[in-house]
Design a protein around this motif. Structure first.
Motif, short mmCIF file in Angstrom:
data_model
loop_
_atom_site.label_atom_id
_atom_site.label_comp_id
_atom_site.label_asym_id
_atom_site.label_seq_id
_atom_site.Cartn_x
_atom_site.Cartn_y
_atom_site.Cartn_z
N VAL A 18 0.88 -1.18 0.00
CA VAL A 18 0.00 0.00 0.00
C VAL A 18 0.90 1.22 0.00
O VAL A 18 1.53 1.53 1.01
CB VAL A 18 -0.94 0.01 1.22
N LEU A 19 1.01 1.87 -1.13
CA LEU A 19 2.01 2.93 -1.28
C LEU A 19 1.36 4.29 -1.47
O LEU A 19 0.28 4.42 -2.05
CB LEU A 19 2.94 2.62 -2.46
N MET A 20 2.02 5.30 -0.93
CA MET A 20 1.65 6.66 -1.26
C MET A 20 2.57 7.13 -2.38
O MET A 20 3.78 7.21 -2.21
CB MET A 20 1.79 7.59 -0.05
N GLY A 21 1.97 7.41 -3.50
CA GLY A 21 2.75 7.86 -4.64
C GLY A 21 1.89 7.83 -5.89
O GLY A 21 0.82 7.22 -5.91
N GLY A 22 2.36 8.51 -6.90
CA GLY A 22 1.69 8.48 -8.17
C GLY A 22 0.46 9.37 -8.22
O GLY A 22 0.05 9.99 -7.24
N ALA A 23 -0.14 9.40 -9.40
CA ALA A 23 -1.39 10.12 -9.65
C ALA A 23 -1.90 9.68 -11.00
O ALA A 23 -1.11 9.48 -11.92
CB ALA A 23 -1.17 11.64 -9.64
N TYR A 24 -3.20 9.50 -11.11
CA TYR A 24 -3.74 9.24 -12.44
C TYR A 24 -4.20 10.53 -13.10
O TYR A 24 -4.53 10.56 -14.27
CB TYR A 24 -4.88 8.21 -12.39
N ASP A 29 -12.64 -4.32 -15.49
CA ASP A 29 -13.39 -5.56 -15.29
C ASP A 29 -12.51 -6.81 -15.42
O ASP A 29 -12.96 -7.91 -15.13
CB ASP A 29 -14.53 -5.65 -16.30
N ALA A 30 -11.27 -6.63 -15.85
CA ALA A 30 -10.38 -7.77 -16.03
C ALA A 30 -9.67 -8.09 -14.71
O ALA A 30 -9.50 -7.22 -13.85
CB ALA A 30 -9.35 -7.46 -17.11
N PRO A 31 -9.25 -9.36 -14.49
CA PRO A 31 -8.49 -9.69 -13.28
C PRO A 31 -7.24 -8.81 -13.18
O PRO A 31 -6.53 -8.61 -14.17
CB PRO A 31 -8.13 -11.16 -13.49
N CYS A 32 -6.98 -8.30 -12.00
CA CYS A 32 -5.90 -7.32 -11.84
C CYS A 32 -5.41 -7.36 -10.41
O CYS A 32 -6.20 -7.49 -9.47
CB CYS A 32 -6.46 -5.93 -12.19
N ASN A 33 -4.10 -7.25 -10.22
CA ASN A 33 -3.54 -7.29 -8.87
C ASN A 33 -3.24 -5.90 -8.32
O ASN A 33 -2.66 -5.77 -7.25
CB ASN A 33 -2.26 -8.15 -8.83
N SER A 34 -3.64 -4.85 -9.05
CA SER A 34 -3.38 -3.49 -8.58
C SER A 34 -4.67 -2.68 -8.61
O SER A 34 -5.59 -2.95 -9.39
CB SER A 34 -2.31 -2.81 -9.43
N SER A 35 -4.73 -1.70 -7.74
CA SER A 35 -5.89 -0.82 -7.68
C SER A 35 -5.44 0.59 -7.33
O SER A 35 -4.34 0.80 -6.82
CB SER A 35 -6.92 -1.33 -6.67
N VAL A 36 -6.33 1.53 -7.61
CA VAL A 36 -6.03 2.95 -7.45
C VAL A 36 -7.05 3.57 -6.51
O VAL A 36 -8.27 3.36 -6.67
CB VAL A 36 -6.07 3.67 -8.82
N GLY A 47 5.49 -3.70 -11.39
CA GLY A 47 5.58 -4.83 -12.30
C GLY A 47 5.58 -6.19 -11.64
O GLY A 47 5.47 -7.21 -12.34
N GLU A 48 5.70 -6.25 -10.32
CA GLU A 48 5.73 -7.55 -9.63
C GLU A 48 4.31 -8.08 -9.40
O GLU A 48 3.34 -7.31 -9.36
CB GLU A 48 6.47 -7.43 -8.29
N ASP A 49 4.21 -9.37 -9.18
CA ASP A 49 2.93 -10.03 -9.05
C ASP A 49 2.50 -10.08 -7.58
O ASP A 49 2.29 -11.16 -7.01
CB ASP A 49 3.00 -11.44 -9.64
N TRP A 50 2.39 -8.93 -6.95
CA TRP A 50 1.86 -8.84 -5.61
C TRP A 50 0.75 -7.80 -5.60
O TRP A 50 0.68 -6.95 -6.48
CB TRP A 50 2.93 -8.50 -4.57
N PRO A 51 -0.16 -7.85 -4.64
CA PRO A 51 -1.23 -6.86 -4.60
C PRO A 51 -0.66 -5.47 -4.30
O PRO A 51 0.12 -5.30 -3.35
CB PRO A 51 -2.12 -7.34 -3.45
N VAL A 52 -1.03 -4.50 -5.11
CA VAL A 52 -0.57 -3.12 -4.95
C VAL A 52 -1.78 -2.20 -4.90
O VAL A 52 -2.69 -2.29 -5.74
CB VAL A 52 0.35 -2.70 -6.11
N VAL A 53 -1.80 -1.32 -3.91
CA VAL A 53 -2.79 -0.25 -3.84
C VAL A 53 -2.05 1.07 -3.95
O VAL A 53 -1.19 1.37 -3.11
CB VAL A 53 -3.60 -0.30 -2.54
N MET A 54 -2.34 1.83 -5.00
CA MET A 54 -1.70 3.13 -5.19
C MET A 54 -2.57 4.22 -4.60
O MET A 54 -3.66 4.51 -5.10
CB MET A 54 -1.45 3.41 -6.67
N VAL A 55 -2.11 4.80 -3.50
CA VAL A 55 -2.80 5.91 -2.86
C VAL A 55 -2.10 7.18 -3.33
O VAL A 55 -1.10 7.61 -2.76
CB VAL A 55 -2.76 5.77 -1.32
N GLY A 56 -2.61 7.74 -4.41
CA GLY A 56 -1.93 8.85 -5.07
C GLY A 56 -2.55 10.20 -4.77
O GLY A 56 -3.44 10.35 -3.93
#
Length: 311
Positions: free
Chosen positions: A150-156, A283-290, A181-190
């Motif tokens: 769960v990272l703080m960074g980025g922006a869409y 709607d596709a399987p995905c290991n990351s979210s924003v 790029g790694e296959d772990w769950p990532v939450v981008m809190v941007g």
């Protein structure tokens, strides 16, 4: 209890994130690792030790991490965080009562993840992602052992250090590309989420009313942060980015998220460091979210409660 490793570059908002992690009863803070970002590695490590001292969290180990990005030159944010990296108004910062552990932060992250039960430790990076990228390159097996990142960074949307890029991903975009790029769950809190977490005068008054050292420290942080943010980015009230990531770990219902593949622009002349969230594939399987929307009132209730518990 949620076990976390907080990888940070204090920093005003990192300081609030540390207080939230130290004061919340549902977080087990395994350790702090530091990363050069808001200021140099020496200053942010010193600041981390000061914040833990104020929090009374003297048993939380501190490990010093990477002093520079993988490829980029060192970039700091003195215009926002001041010469010390954690400028305050009207508060005497203590000498640290917490030391720095032997060994490098990256080695400790790897050793901790390999020692703890798989799926029990969440990585919470709130600065450039250099340490996390180096750890996964050093020991790829940690990917399957991490509960989530769960990272703080980025922006869409719009960046802050450039029109395209948020500061943390701009400082070390190659590291961000590795982590995404790694296959772990990532939450981008941007920035799109954290710019909703504004430290208004009303919020500041809640900390002042606590009448505690930790509460007074937050007031001093916000006073300096407000002044610097107004001068640097014309914000009337400063956004406290980093505690939003910790708050998500404590209570995911505070933050609305949307699944989206994430990538980082590495080559663009005007867009290097930009994070790209592909919402077409939601709607596709995905290991990351924003992260998209914050329950602001409940967020501040959580932070105030944690600071009050620290006394």
């Amino acid at each position: 209890m949620r076990k976390i490793i907080l990888d940070c570059d204090p920093g005003h908002d990192d300081a609030v994130a540390i207080l939230l992690a130290a004061g919340n009863p549902y977080i087990e803070l395994l350790g702090l690792t530091t990363i050069g970002g808001n200021h140099t590695i020496d200053k942010v490590t010193h600041n981390a030790r000061q914040v833990l001292t104020i929090a009374g969290a003297l048993d939380v180990p501190v490990y010093r991490g990477a002093s520079r990005p993988l490829i980029n030159d060192v970039v700091t944010a003195e215009d926002i965080h001041g010469d010390s990296g954690m400028e305050v108004h009207g508060y005497n910062l203590p000498e640290p009562a917490v030391g720095v552990e032997d060994g490098h932060a990256v080695r400790w992250i790897v050793d901790t993840l390999m020692r703890e039960e798989p799926g029990t430790v969440t990585l919470v990076p709130t600065g450039p992602l250099t340490n996390i990228a180096l750890a996964v390159r050093m020991e790829p097996r940690i990917v399957s052992r991490v509960r989530e990142v769960v990272l703080m960074g980025g922006a869409y949307g719009t960046g802050n250090i450039t029109a395209s890029a948020e500061f943390n991903t701009f400082v070390d975009p190659e590291a961000a590309a590795i982590v995404f790029g790694e296959d772990w769950p990532v939450v981008m809190v941007g920035l799109d989420l954290t710019h909703q977490a504004l430290a208004t005068p009303e919020v500041e008054s809640r900390f002042a009313a606590l009448g505690t050292s930790a509460g007074d420290f937050v007031v001093a942080l916000v006073d300096a942060f407000r002044h610097n943010y107004k001068d640097a980015q014309d914000f009337d009230n400063p956004p406290v980015h980093d505690p939003c990531a910790v708050a998500y770990v404590i209570d995911p219902s505070l933050v609305e998220t949307v699944p989206a593949p994430l990538s980082v622009e590495l080559a663009g002349t005007l867009t290097r460091g930009r994070t790209v969230a592909d919402f077409r594939a939601s709607d596709a399987p995905c290991n990351s979210s924003v992260a998209t929307r914050l329950d602001v009132e409940r967020f501040w209730d959580l932070v105030v409660d944690a600071v009050q518990r620290l006394g």
